[in-house]
Design a protein around this motif. Sequence first.
Motif, short mmCIF file in Angstrom:
data_model
loop_
_atom_site.label_atom_id
_atom_site.label_comp_id
_atom_site.label_asym_id
_atom_site.label_seq_id
_atom_site.Cartn_x
_atom_site.Cartn_y
_atom_site.Cartn_z
N GLY A 1 0.82 -1.20 0.00
CA GLY A 1 0.00 0.00 0.00
C GLY A 1 0.86 1.26 0.00
N LEU B 1 -1.02 1.09 -8.17
CA LEU B 1 -0.38 0.42 -7.04
C LEU B 1 -0.64 -1.07 -7.15
N VAL C 1 -0.88 -4.26 -4.52
CA VAL C 1 -0.83 -4.79 -3.16
C VAL C 1 -0.71 -6.30 -3.23
N ARG D 1 -11.97 -4.05 1.16
CA ARG D 1 -11.43 -2.76 1.59
C ARG D 1 -12.41 -2.09 2.54
N THR E 1 -9.51 5.05 -1.89
CA THR E 1 -8.77 5.17 -0.63
C THR E 1 -9.42 4.32 0.45
N TYR F 1 -6.86 -2.04 2.62
CA TYR F 1 -7.14 -3.22 1.80
C TYR F 1 -6.71 -4.48 2.56
N VAL G 1 -4.13 2.16 1.42
CA VAL G 1 -4.00 2.74 0.09
C VAL G 1 -4.67 4.11 0.13
#
Length: 123
Positions: free
Chosen positions: A8, A17, A19, A37, A90, A93, A119
Motif C-alpha cells: 500500500g 499500485l 498490493v 477494503r 482510498t 485493503y 492505500v
Amino acid sequence: VQLQASGGGLVQAGGSLRVSCKASGLTFRVYGVGWFRQALGKEREFVAAISRSGRTTYYTDSVKGRFTISKDNAKNTAALQMNTLKPEDTAVYYCAADLRGSGSRSMRDYGYWGQGTQVTVSS
C-alpha cells in the motif's frame, strides 16, 4: 496461519499500485483469495476474488477494468494490481482466504484475514 498484506501507499489519482498478500501456515493452492477494503467510517466491502485454481475471478462493479486479481500458488502469494486509481479507492485493503476455494463476495466465507494495508489516492 498468517496472511501478510503489503504494497500500500500514497498515489495520485490516475496512478497505479500493486498490493500483495503472502500466506504462511496455509497453502493458497486449496484456497480462494479475496480482497476487501474498508474506508474510514464505512463498512468493509468486497473488491475482488479469485478461485483456488486462479481460473475464475470476480470484481465489484466499481473496479472492473481497473483492478486485476491474481495468485501464484507456487509462491503462496496473491496480488491486486490497481490501475487508474481514484480518490474513492482510498481505504485499508485486506486479503483473505476462502476455504471453499471458489472465491466469494461474502466476508462470511473467509476464514483467514490479513492485517490490511493502507492505500491512499490523492486528487
